[in-house]
Design an enzyme around this catalytic site. Structure first.
Site, mmCIF file in Angstrom:
data_model
loop_
_atom_site.group_PDB
_atom_site.id
_atom_site.type_symbol
_atom_site.label_atom_id
_atom_site.label_comp_id
_atom_site.label_asym_id
_atom_site.label_seq_id
_atom_site.Cartn_x
_atom_site.Cartn_y
_atom_site.Cartn_z
ATOM 1 N N HIS A 117 0.808 -1.212 0.000
ATOM 2 C CA HIS A 117 0.000 0.000 0.000
ATOM 3 C C HIS A 117 0.843 1.265 0.000
ATOM 4 C CE1 HIS A 117 -4.222 -1.606 1.032
ATOM 5 N NE2 HIS A 117 -3.525 -2.478 0.321
ATOM 6 N N HIS A 279 -2.223 -12.749 -2.322
ATOM 7 C CA HIS A 279 -3.258 -13.450 -1.566
ATOM 8 C C HIS A 279 -2.869 -14.877 -1.206
ATOM 9 C CE1 HIS A 279 -6.701 -10.507 -2.786
ATOM 10 N NE2 HIS A 279 -5.741 -9.951 -2.078
#
Length: 747
Positions: A117, A279
């Site tokens: 991020h 993920h």
């Protein structure tokens, strides 16, 4: 690294837990915090909202930097024991803290999300965002709905930052920690480069037109995303993991994924590798409904909260009660190890829609498949989960082809993820010479805009003098030489350090064909300069050669010296050789198209069809990308007008009877009361009429006239328009010109 502006929760590859949007944030009606308190006095901007905003040119000044102007971060980083830092970070991974316990006893997934991020805000359109500067520490990013609880990740890292102090920036530490997290869970990374200096204030970045979290007024027509934005909703990094605006349609989600990741410079394979790789690790957090549990974001917190936000008063407030993205669960049975389980699970089950405890839409196997261990409660098992955006990787035909290939070839998957992760975390660093440390990969990558290393001796001062004479003897005019040099240098973006004179890409597609660069004229100039280079290189001794990239700059310098002499000022424009000529094969045409100027006020160029901002605002934007101050912008505009350097040879703003002379006539004639200005019949053009005769003396654009209408710009213009200012004007112009010519090169 300095960032400039004017003016991507989920999917979050974050690996781990796409910081969701607490329900509080998911509700489109949730407004962002008010910018000012009711008692705050009205600012000039409040009174006159259409007034040209020059503040982007004043951000990140040395005054806000506690390290001072002489601090050299690159030199400090070179003294860092990088191996020791990595060892400390690796130890932190499994040292769980009671105030924020690690999922599965390992902080790795949490830190991957933090690093992702930090870097994932990067966007290709204007080069803004990215890991450089460590902007995740500041508003608004530190309080974005997509960054819920990442404040804790940075607090976990503080002891390491504290230990090594000035030797490693927050910007570098966050990315390095993401790398170490991957390595500590069995993944081999592609490499790491340091060199990201910290910022000390928030960037002024246009993150979208909305004033409410998760709103999406950025779209128009058939879901066309406004440039330069690269996220679907305000406060998200990329896309909504539940689907577009919460619509759980994997195919529609695929469309959003492709667009947002594409605007971050990722192709389909890189996009799939990042999502599937990210993920593979960690889990999403949505154990409870945010309403009634989760407090305000860090920026809205009370002083006693000390910059920590989203305080959870339900249950433990952390661990198995954590609320971040609002989605809940893990994708694999071993979320702290590199495996192919994400891809295997994606294809092994029939996925059915459900909701998390927080109310977010997600998917679980239709089959009885309860094998995922709880992150904190021993012997408790769960079904694996998928987001709508995960299912897009199987539903979209192109993505399905890639995930199938990766599933069948784990080595190809690992390599693709390693490379995509490196690109994600380094895309905004610019040229390879800025890469620092022993972990820098040797392989040269096309997205790094490579330039060849010189295999010859550089020209010396005598050569420079002789070459300037040869260039002037070609018959090229001063304006032609200045325009070519400016076109080469003004491609630079201080946001992601791309462009500039090095590499001489003004010779190559796509730059040679950009309308702002006067392609026909440019081709003629380049042909002449290439002839000078060929002649010199054929005759030169001692292994010397000169590149066309150097000659483009040198030609501009020679023209300026000649123009200054016409104004009665003798000046030598500083020149430092070293630029080499890149090849077309080293140039990603599609990537370089993002550097194409839609406007350049310095040469009075403006494409109205490609701009959301006015000509004057776009001038400030260009100056911002070129890292210029207000005085530097001012003197350059005035000088370039006097040099007759407008794109296409346009006469607007050339307020002088002696074009090609480096005089301060632009300012003298703009500031004088002899001229009355009025709008012309042509849109965006103004006529300057002689107050006595009514005859047209000059024509201008808003970019020209703003230096007389804006009070701050007029104040600076008055300095250069004064009777005693000619020498100062020339010297200041030369200094600013030289700065621009050297942008993107080692200092």
């Amino acid at each position: 690294m300095r960032k400039f502006s004017v003016s991507k929760v989920a999917l979050l590859a974050a690996t781990m837990a796409p910081a969701l949007l607490p329900a509080a944030a998911r509700a489109e009606g949730t407004a962002a915090p008010a910018a000012t308190a009711p008692a705050t006095p009205m600012s000039n901007r409040d009174w006159w909202p259409n007034r040209l905003d020059l503040s982007p040119l004043r951000q990140h000044g040395v005054e806000s930097n506690p390290m001072g102007g002489k601090f050299n971060y690159a030199e400090e980083f070179k003294t860092l024991d990088l191996a020791a830092v990595k060892k400390d970070i690796e130890a932190l991974m499994t040292t769980s803290q009671d105030w924020w316990p690690a999922d599965y006893g390992h902080y790795g997934p949490f830190f991957i999300r933090m690093a992702w991020h930090s870097a994932g805000t990067y966007r290709t359109a204007d080069g803004r965002g990215g890991a450089g500067g460590g902007q995740q520490r500041f508003e608004p990013l530190n309080s974005w709905p997509d960054n819920v609880n990442l404040d804790k990740a940075r607090r976990l890292l503080w002891p390491i930052k504290q230990k090594y102090g000035r030797k490693i920036s927050w910007a570098d530490l966050m990315v390095l920690t993401g790398n170490v997290a991957l390595e500590s869970m069995g993944f081999k990374t592609f490499g790491f480069a340091g060199g990201r200096a910290d910022d000390w204030e928030a960037d002024q970045v246009f993150w979208g037109p909305e004033n409410k979290w998760l709103a999406d007024q950025r779209y128009h027509g058939d879901r066309k995303l406004q440039n330069p934005l690269a996220a679907v909703q305000m406060g998200l990094i990329y896309v909504n993991p539940e689907g577009p605006n919460g619509n759980p349609d994997p195919l529609l989600a695929a469309k959003d994924i492709r667009e947002t990741f594409g605007r971050m410079a990722m192709n389909d394979e890189e996009t799939v590798a990042l999502i599937a790789g990210g993920h593979t690790f960690g889990k999403a957090h949505g154990a409870r409904k945010p309403e009634g549990c989760v407090g305000v974001d860090p920026a809205a917190g009370a002083v006693e909260d000390q910059g920590l936000g989203w305080n959870n008063k339900c249950g433990k407030g952390n661990a198995e009660d954590t609320v971040s993205s609002g989605l809940e669960g893990a994708w694999t049975a071993n979320p702290i190890a590199w495996t192919t389980q994400y891809l295997d699970n994606l294809y092994a089950f029939e996925w059915v829609q459900t909701r998390s405890p927080a109310g977010a839409i997600q998917w679980v196997p239709k089959e009885d498949a309860t094998f995922v261990p709880d992150a904190h409660v021993k012997d408790k098992l769960h079904k694996p989960i998928m987001f709508t955006t995960d299912l897009a990787l199987k539903t979209d035909p192109a993505y399905r082809k890639i995930t199938t290939k990766f599933r069948q070839n784990p080595d190809a998957f690992a390599d693709a993820f390693a490379r995509a992760w490196f690109k994600l975390t380094h895309r905004d660093m610019g040229p390879r010479w800025r890469y620092l440390g022993a972990m820098v990969p040797a392989e040269e990558l096309i997205w790094q805009d490579p330039v060849p290393k010189a295999t010859y001796a550089m020209i010396d001062a005598a050569d420079v003098s002789a070459l300037k004479g040869r260039i002037l003897a070609t018959g090229l005019t001063g304006p032609e030489l200045v325009r070519a040099a400016w076109a080469s240098a003004a491609s630079f973006r201080g946001t992601d350090m791309r462009g500039g004179t090095d590499g001489g890409r003004i010779r190559l597609a796509p730059q040679k064909d950009w309308a702002a660069n006067n392609p026909a004229e440019l081709a003629r100039v380049l042909k002449a300069l290439e002839g000078v280079a060929t002649e010199f290189n054929r005759a030169a001794k001692d292994g010397k050669k000169v590149s066309v990239a150097n000659l483009v700059v040198l030609g501009g310098n020679a023209a300026i010296e000649q123009a200054a002499a016409k104004a009665g000022v003798t000046v030598e424009v500083p020149f430092t050789p070293g630029r080499t000529d890149a090849s077309q094969a080293q140039t990603d045409v599609a990537s370089f198209e993002f550097l194409k100027p839609a406007a350049d006020g310095f040469r009075n160029y403006y494409d109205a069809s490609a701009n959301r901002l006015s000509p004057s605002e776009m001038l400030v934007e260009r100056a911002n990308l070129l890292t210029l101050s207000v005085p530097e912008m001012t003197v350059l505009v005035g000088g370039l007008r006097a040099l007759d350097a407008n794109a296409g040879g346009a006469r607007h703003g050339v307020f002088t009877d002696r074009p090609g002379t480096l005089s301060n006539d632009f300012f003298v004639n703009l500031l004088g009361m002899e001229t009355k200005w009025q709008k012309a019949a042509t849109d965006g053009v103004y006529e300057g009429l002689d107050r006595k005769t009514g005859k047209t003396r000059w024509t201008a654009t808003p970019v020209d006239l703003v230096f007389g209408s804006n009070s701050e710009l007029r104040a600076v213009s008055e300095v250069y328009g004064s009777a005693d200012a000619n020498a100062k004007f020339v010297n200041d112009f030369v200094a600013a010109w030289t700065k621009v010519m050297n942008l993107g090169r080692p200092s």
